[in-house]
Design an enzyme around this catalytic site. Structure first.
Site, PDB file in Angstrom:
ATOM      1  N   SER A 148      -0.184  -4.410  -4.497  1.00 38.75           N
ATOM      2  CA  SER A 148      -1.244  -3.411  -4.505  1.00 38.75           C
ATOM      3  C   SER A 148      -1.297  -2.763  -5.882  1.00 38.75           C
ATOM      4  O   SER A 148      -0.248  -2.545  -6.517  1.00 38.75           O
ATOM      5  CB  SER A 148      -0.987  -2.328  -3.450  1.00 38.75           C
ATOM      6  OG  SER A 148      -1.874  -1.235  -3.612  1.00 38.75           O
ATOM      7  N   TYR A 206       4.466   3.545   0.886  1.00 43.04           N
ATOM      8  CA  TYR A 206       3.722   2.302   0.677  1.00 43.04           C
ATOM      9  C   TYR A 206       3.782   1.889  -0.793  1.00 43.04           C
ATOM     10  O   TYR A 206       4.031   0.718  -1.116  1.00 43.04           O
ATOM     11  CB  TYR A 206       2.277   2.497   1.127  1.00 43.04           C
ATOM     12  CG  TYR A 206       1.408   1.277   0.965  1.00 43.04           C
ATOM     13  CD1 TYR A 206       1.504   0.212   1.861  1.00 43.04           C
ATOM     14  CD2 TYR A 206       0.485   1.179  -0.073  1.00 43.04           C
ATOM     15  CE1 TYR A 206       0.705  -0.912   1.714  1.00 43.04           C
ATOM     16  CE2 TYR A 206      -0.315   0.058  -0.220  1.00 43.04           C
ATOM     17  CZ  TYR A 206      -0.202  -0.987   0.678  1.00 43.04           C
ATOM     18  OH  TYR A 206      -0.988  -2.095   0.527  1.00 43.04           O
TER      19      TYR A 206
END
Length: 284
Positions: A141, A154
């Site tokens: 990401s 995350y």
């Protein structure tokens, strides 16, 4: 001395999380480009007919169960499946203030997003090395490069998986095996509806979390398609020597150029402003 990469006649790819989103798009694209594809899902029997890709062999895998990861590796070896391309795509999304994240949930996130993919890589890399060829793609990401408030767990998981890939490249490249990371920005996959949010009643962080989530959901609705991310994964798979990181969406690669050019404090303020966060957590 590096062994030249010689692609097999019909390379075999294993794509985790192949029942939806990016994984589904990657599986479909690899089949279209002549790969034999093994796609994993927590429960293959529940995949809708519309989401099944002709030519994909579905197998059960829950990355939260490390023993199950080991079992999948053993099943593939028993069935004579030699994996040439591993796309570690499956993962989970989690939100919450650092102070309020339940530790068992953080541990679970790291099993799913980091330890499971790393263990699967450990199981499949020896065969790639022995054959002198292989590709491992970690779907990360852009938040690993542009951290965002209320996404600390995350962000950390995606930074960890990228760190494994970047360091291990130096170990495996001489054997013809390349590791790389594809970092999507905002992707329109509907993940906002599947995101785990931790915010107890009376949280002092509730307003800031709501602000961030509203901006994040809007960014994902307007994000790039899963198919575009899949095309980037294919670039990494097909490259003779993949670069360490491929970024796609959210203004990449221009934003990475700005990140290199601007002081870190300026980049932090830009990211905070985009998601409505000020120095005290919520923009006035």
């Amino acid at each position: 001395m590096s062994t030249p990469h010689v692609a097999p006649v019909r390379p075999t790819a294993l794509v985790t999380g192949a029942s939806s989103g990016i994984g589904l798009a990657v599986a479909r694209l690899l089949v279209a480009h002549g790969h034999r594809v093994v796609g994993t899902s927590r429960d293959p029997d529940r995949i809708a007919d519309a989401d099944r890709v002709a030519g994909v062999e579905y197998r059960a895998l829950d990355l939260d169960d490390l023993a199950g990861v080991t079992a999948l590796g053993a099943d593939l070896a028993r069935d004579g499946v030699e994996v040439d391309v591993l796309v570690n795509n499956a993962g989970e999304s989690q939100c919450g203030a650092l102070e309020e994240l339940p530790l068992p949930e953080v541990e679970r996130l790291f099993r799913v997003n980091v330890l499971g993919p790393v263990h699967l890589t450990q199981l499949l890399v020896p065969g790639m090395r022995a054959r002198g060829r292989g590709r491992v793609v970690m779907v990360g990401s852009m938040l690993a490069s542009f951290p965002l408030a209320y996404r600390s767990s995350y962000v950390a998981s995606k930074a960890a998986i990228k760190g494994f890939a970047e360091a291990a490249r130096f170990e495996l490249a001489p054997h013809g095996v390349w590791l790389t990371t594809v970092e999507p920005g905002s992707v329109a996959t509907g993940i906002s509806g599947r995101r785990t949010i931790h915010s107890p009643d009376g949280s002092p962080y509730a307003a800031g979390l709501r602000q961030m989530l509203g901006r994040l959901d809007a960014a994902e609705r307007d994000g790039v398609s899963a198919e575009r991310v899949a095309r980037t994964v294919l670039r990494a798979v097909q490259a003779d020597a993949p670069v360490p990181t491929y970024a796609v969406g959210s203004g990449a690669p221009a934003v990475f150029a700005l990140r290199r050019a601007l002081p870190a404090a300026v980049v932090e303020r830009v990211v905070a402003r985009r998601f409505g966060l000020g120095p005290r957590g919520v923009r006035a």
